[in-house]
Design a protein around this motif. Sequence first.
Motif, PDB file in Angstrom:
ATOM      1  N   ARG B 199     136.072 -44.432  31.485  1.00 34.49           N
ATOM      2  CA  ARG B 199     135.648 -43.690  32.662  1.00 34.49           C
ATOM      3  C   ARG B 199     135.554 -42.191  32.392  1.00 34.49           C
ATOM      4  N   LYS B 202     132.277 -40.219  32.508  1.00 30.68           N
ATOM      5  CA  LYS B 202     131.727 -39.764  33.806  1.00 30.68           C
ATOM      6  C   LYS B 202     130.536 -40.539  34.355  1.00 30.68           C
ATOM      7  N   SER B 224     135.779 -49.861  28.510  1.00 32.12           N
ATOM      8  CA  SER B 224     136.921 -50.305  29.311  1.00 32.12           C
ATOM      9  C   SER B 224     136.403 -51.119  30.497  1.00 32.12           C
ATOM     10  N   ARG B 225     137.336 -51.802  31.156  1.00 38.84           N
ATOM     11  CA  ARG B 225     136.926 -52.688  32.238  1.00 38.84           C
ATOM     12  C   ARG B 225     136.231 -51.993  33.410  1.00 38.84           C
ATOM     13  N   HIS B 238     133.055 -55.293  27.571  1.00 40.60           N
ATOM     14  CA  HIS B 238     134.397 -55.065  28.143  1.00 40.60           C
ATOM     15  C   HIS B 238     135.478 -55.649  27.233  1.00 40.60           C
ATOM     16  N   VAL B 239     136.319 -54.777  26.708  1.00 41.95           N
ATOM     17  CA  VAL B 239     137.425 -55.246  25.876  1.00 41.95           C
ATOM     18  C   VAL B 239     138.742 -55.097  26.610  1.00 41.95           C
ATOM     19  N   GLN B 241     142.608 -57.207  27.940  1.00 39.71           N
ATOM     20  CA  GLN B 241     143.290 -58.455  28.251  1.00 39.71           C
ATOM     21  C   GLN B 241     142.396 -59.417  29.021  1.00 39.71           C
ATOM     22  N   THR B 242     141.524 -58.890  29.878  1.00 39.82           N
ATOM     23  CA  THR B 242     140.628 -59.776  30.618  1.00 39.82           C
ATOM     24  C   THR B 242     139.191 -59.645  30.121  1.00 39.82           C
ATOM     25  N   GLY B 255     137.764 -41.219  26.021  1.00 43.44           N
ATOM     26  CA  GLY B 255     137.914 -41.132  27.471  1.00 43.44           C
ATOM     27  C   GLY B 255     138.431 -42.419  28.088  1.00 43.44           C
ATOM     28  N   SER B 257     142.104 -44.244  29.089  1.00 42.63           N
ATOM     29  CA  SER B 257     143.493 -43.806  29.258  1.00 42.63           C
ATOM     30  C   SER B 257     144.458 -44.585  28.359  1.00 42.63           C
ATOM     31  N   GLN B 261     146.667 -53.161  29.888  1.00 37.82           N
ATOM     32  CA  GLN B 261     145.708 -54.275  29.825  1.00 37.82           C
ATOM     33  C   GLN B 261     144.578 -53.981  28.847  1.00 37.82           C
ATOM     34  N   HIS B 262     144.255 -52.723  28.695  1.00 40.57           N
ATOM     35  CA  HIS B 262     143.221 -52.353  27.722  1.00 40.57           C
ATOM     36  C   HIS B 262     143.774 -52.498  26.300  1.00 40.57           C
ATOM     37  N   ASN B 276     140.855 -37.768  23.969  1.00 45.04           N
ATOM     38  CA  ASN B 276     141.178 -37.676  25.387  1.00 45.04           C
ATOM     39  C   ASN B 276     141.563 -36.242  25.746  1.00 45.04           C
ATOM     40  N   ASP B 294     137.791 -32.414  24.886  1.00 43.69           N
ATOM     41  CA  ASP B 294     136.753 -32.908  25.783  1.00 43.69           C
ATOM     42  C   ASP B 294     135.726 -33.711  24.993  1.00 43.69           C
ATOM     43  N   ALA B 295     135.550 -34.966  25.385  1.00 39.63           N
ATOM     44  CA  ALA B 295     134.637 -35.853  24.664  1.00 39.63           C
ATOM     45  C   ALA B 295     133.244 -35.253  24.550  1.00 39.63           C
TER      46      ALA B 295
HETATM   47  C1  FAD Z   1     144.859 -57.877  36.022  1.00 43.48           C
HETATM   48  C2  FAD Z   1     144.252 -56.679  35.358  1.00 43.48           C
HETATM   49  C3  FAD Z   1     143.511 -56.873  34.198  1.00 43.48           C
HETATM   50  C4  FAD Z   1     142.917 -55.780  33.551  1.00 43.48           C
HETATM   51  N1  FAD Z   1     142.208 -55.996  32.400  1.00 43.48           N
HETATM   52  C5  FAD Z   1     141.657 -54.925  31.758  1.00 43.48           C
HETATM   53  C6  FAD Z   1     140.924 -55.115  30.535  1.00 43.48           C
HETATM   54  O1  FAD Z   1     140.751 -56.221  30.040  1.00 43.48           O
HETATM   55  N2  FAD Z   1     140.385 -54.024  29.946  1.00 43.48           N
HETATM   56  C7  FAD Z   1     140.511 -52.751  30.453  1.00 43.48           C
HETATM   57  O2  FAD Z   1     139.998 -51.801  29.841  1.00 43.48           O
HETATM   58  N3  FAD Z   1     141.196 -52.566  31.601  1.00 43.48           N
HETATM   59  C8  FAD Z   1     141.754 -53.613  32.270  1.00 43.48           C
HETATM   60  N4  FAD Z   1     142.413 -53.397  33.447  1.00 43.48           N
HETATM   61  C9  FAD Z   1     142.353 -52.045  34.048  1.00 43.48           C
HETATM   62  C10 FAD Z   1     143.349 -51.068  33.457  1.00 43.48           C
HETATM   63  O3  FAD Z   1     144.572 -51.183  34.125  1.00 43.48           O
HETATM   64  C11 FAD Z   1     142.823 -49.632  33.599  1.00 43.48           C
HETATM   65  O4  FAD Z   1     142.604 -49.366  34.956  1.00 43.48           O
HETATM   66  C12 FAD Z   1     141.536 -49.342  32.836  1.00 43.48           C
HETATM   67  O5  FAD Z   1     141.662 -49.754  31.483  1.00 43.48           O
HETATM   68  C13 FAD Z   1     141.239 -47.867  32.883  1.00 43.48           C
HETATM   69  O6  FAD Z   1     139.978 -47.610  32.332  1.00 43.48           O
HETATM   70  P1  FAD Z   1     139.652 -46.190  31.727  1.00 43.48           P
HETATM   71  O7  FAD Z   1     140.673 -45.818  30.749  1.00 43.48           O
HETATM   72  O8  FAD Z   1     138.234 -46.206  31.295  1.00 43.48           O
HETATM   73  O9  FAD Z   1     139.692 -45.230  33.011  1.00 43.48           O
HETATM   74  P2  FAD Z   1     140.804 -44.210  33.505  1.00 43.48           P
HETATM   75  O10 FAD Z   1     142.127 -44.840  33.619  1.00 43.48           O
HETATM   76  O11 FAD Z   1     140.218 -43.557  34.693  1.00 43.48           O
HETATM   77  O12 FAD Z   1     140.916 -43.182  32.321  1.00 43.48           O
HETATM   78  C14 FAD Z   1     139.937 -42.244  31.968  1.00 43.48           C
HETATM   79  C15 FAD Z   1     140.491 -41.435  30.814  1.00 43.48           C
HETATM   80  O13 FAD Z   1     139.509 -40.521  30.385  1.00 43.48           O
HETATM   81  C16 FAD Z   1     140.105 -39.257  30.132  1.00 43.48           C
HETATM   82  N5  FAD Z   1     139.049 -38.256  30.280  1.00 43.48           N
HETATM   83  C17 FAD Z   1     138.490 -37.788  31.409  1.00 43.48           C
HETATM   84  N6  FAD Z   1     137.527 -36.884  31.136  1.00 43.48           N
HETATM   85  C18 FAD Z   1     137.470 -36.801  29.785  1.00 43.48           C
HETATM   86  C19 FAD Z   1     136.684 -36.030  28.884  1.00 43.48           C
HETATM   87  N7  FAD Z   1     135.738 -35.192  29.321  1.00 43.48           N
HETATM   88  N8  FAD Z   1     136.902 -36.179  27.564  1.00 43.48           N
HETATM   89  C20 FAD Z   1     137.858 -37.027  27.105  1.00 43.48           C
HETATM   90  N9  FAD Z   1     138.635 -37.771  27.913  1.00 43.48           N
HETATM   91  C21 FAD Z   1     138.442 -37.651  29.238  1.00 43.48           C
HETATM   92  C22 FAD Z   1     141.214 -39.162  31.137  1.00 43.48           C
HETATM   93  O14 FAD Z   1     142.211 -38.257  30.692  1.00 43.48           O
HETATM   94  C23 FAD Z   1     141.725 -40.616  31.179  1.00 43.48           C
HETATM   95  O15 FAD Z   1     142.723 -40.816  30.207  1.00 43.48           O
HETATM   96  C24 FAD Z   1     143.043 -54.467  34.088  1.00 43.48           C
HETATM   97  C25 FAD Z   1     143.809 -54.278  35.255  1.00 43.48           C
HETATM   98  C26 FAD Z   1     144.414 -55.366  35.878  1.00 43.48           C
HETATM   99  C27 FAD Z   1     145.233 -55.112  37.101  1.00 43.48           C
END
Ligand code: FAD
Lengths: 246, 314
Positions: B199, B202, B224-225, B238-239, B241-242, B255, B257, B261-262, B276, B294-295
């Motif tokens: 995420r 953006k 990410s999911r 999508h990589v 646990q799910t 980017g 977190s 689960q990831h 990150n 910053d990515a």
């Molecule tokens: C039952 C269940 C199963 C799940 N299965 C999965 C799964 O299989 N895979 C999965 O991925 N998730 C899974 N999730 C979701 C997981 O809990 C997280 O919510 C998800 O992985 C977060 O995705 P993210 O890191 O892309 O987004 P965010 O958590 O929003 O993280 C975004 C990251 O980007 C960073 N960032 C922001 N701007 C910039 C920038 N300009 N440059 C660099 N970094 C930046 C932030 O600091 C943050 O660390 C599951 C959740 C549940 C409840």
Amino acid sequence: MKILVCISKSPDTTSKIAFVDQNTKFDENGVQYIINPYDEWYALVRALEIKETLGGDVTVITVGPVADDAIIRKALAIGADDAVRIDADPTDAYYTAVQIAEYAKTNNFDLVLTGKETINYNGSQVAGMIAESLNFPFVSLATKLDVNGSTLTLEREIVGGLQVVEVSLPAVVSCAKGMAEQRIPNMRGIMAARTKSLQVVAPVSVDLLTTYVNYTMPNAKSTCKMIDPTNMDELVALLHNEAKVI
Amino acid sequence: MSVLVYINSNSGLHKSALETVSYGKKLGGNLTVITSGSADDSKLATLGKYGANKVLVDRSIQGDDDQQLTQLIAAAADSVGATTIMFSHDLTAKAVAPRLSVRLKAGLISGAIDLPAADGTVKVNVFSGKAFGSVKVNSSVQIISLLPNSFQPQENGSDCAVESFSANAPASLIKVLSTKKPEGEIPLPEAELVVSAGRGMKGPENWGMVEDLASALGAATACSRPVADIGWRPHHEHVGQTGVAIRPNLYIAIGISGAIQHLAGVNGSKVIVAINTDAEAPFFKAADYGVLGDAFEVLPRLTEAVKKFKASGH
Ligand SMILES: Cc1cc2nc3c(=O)[nH]c(=O)nc-3n(C[C@H](O)[C@H](O)[C@H](O)COP(=O)(O)OP(=O)(O)OC[C@H]3O[C@@H](n4cnc5c(N)ncnc54)[C@H](O)[C@@H]3O)c2cc1C
């Protein structure tokens, strides 16, 4: 349309994974169980959608001890009509699949749905084993499922691609992401679930084909080496010379 | 001891097929490969270099129907007296191996990540890669599917014989209406290098940067999911646990977190790089190399650095 949805329990995805008894058993201490996400989000919800458009019945089945009634009630709250629990420990995929197939044989289901895999053992085994035991065709990892009379049209992932296939009922399908969207049970569903039928069935006798002898944890990563964000040449050099991955 | 390896040769010989044959060879004994479809004999013969003594091929079936494949492999296993039957743990194995297990009453070990230990147990991922289990089979015949990228292909023999084989498989009950194979893309579970973003990117319009890095490296892309859920990227990327569980040599997380689960789906990667803006991002605890930045600034720089490295003859 009579649909059987196989559900299993898995530890909440945030659970701490640890083992006891000389690393031979999963430590259930403090672990919250949920319905395996693939079973709940995709198999169960798609079954309910089919029932809502075509009519019929959705039965959920699990192989597990009495504690699993909690996840069964949740499936009923989401909308399943009734439930069956085979009263046994699901220690081996083959054992579990044969229990479900035995129940299915005497109850004439048109369609048996499972999730793609469980998130605890990740074997992706049970659905194919049920299909073979029932001698039904099996479509694995379907991302879309439509019913036209006695035919199913499915989209499934294959090695490096996507395929659209057709198969006649009865059939077994394992469900992956794309099939449906998660549903949150509402208050009415939760109330209704209390009075829906949950039948407990004794297991048939089956030999275990596999045994988990013990478990180990991965080695913890050593500390992360931080690289100056303005010096990506350094990162590339480290990946080449030190990590040897490029 | 006789080992039978099923390979899917419809779209050429994948690295995963070479891995599986090489693994089967290490088990000792006579090794036979069974396959179907239309691959050239000359291509199939090269499996001899990885340890096959013989390749059997049934050209009458296409390999889309798991009941036909089950019949094919069961017939081949019977004809060579197989005590171990091997698959690569891919989508075909997920459909066929469980059927075969029931047909032959043979224990199935899915997703092996290593050769059998001295006591015969085989290590697999459990809890989506958060732990390992050692499994043993209680039957006289065992079926093992090997997780891609867990065992390196080993080439040292020479070509082997290719013979036709007939399983007298039943007519297919599955009618294929269409097949879509993306050209030139590396299938994610087999990729050695993976560039993945979350995420923090953006919006989908910013993925060009991610793809540039991936193509400079010759890597597959993942996400990410939430990114797949909101439709920024296709579901098969999508990589976690799910999603898909992968174990590439290099996983670059941009980017993302690093939620538990990831990490579950990627922490089998040999080397992890996290990029990150948040020093507290959990991914830094799971990574080997971290870039706090910053990515949007770091990615173009990294892509340039990779291009420079490749241009210098690597
Ligand atoms: C039952 C269940 C199963 C799940 N299965 C999965 C799964 O299989 N895979 C999965 O991925 N998730 C899974 N999730 C979701 C997981 O809990 C997280 O919510 C998800 O992985 C977060 O995705 P993210 O890191 O892309 O987004 P965010 O958590 O929003 O993280 C975004 C990251 O980007 C960073 N960032 C922001 N701007 C910039 C920038 N300009 N440059 C660099 N970094 C930046 C932030 O600091 C943050 O660390 C599951 C959740 C549940 C409840």
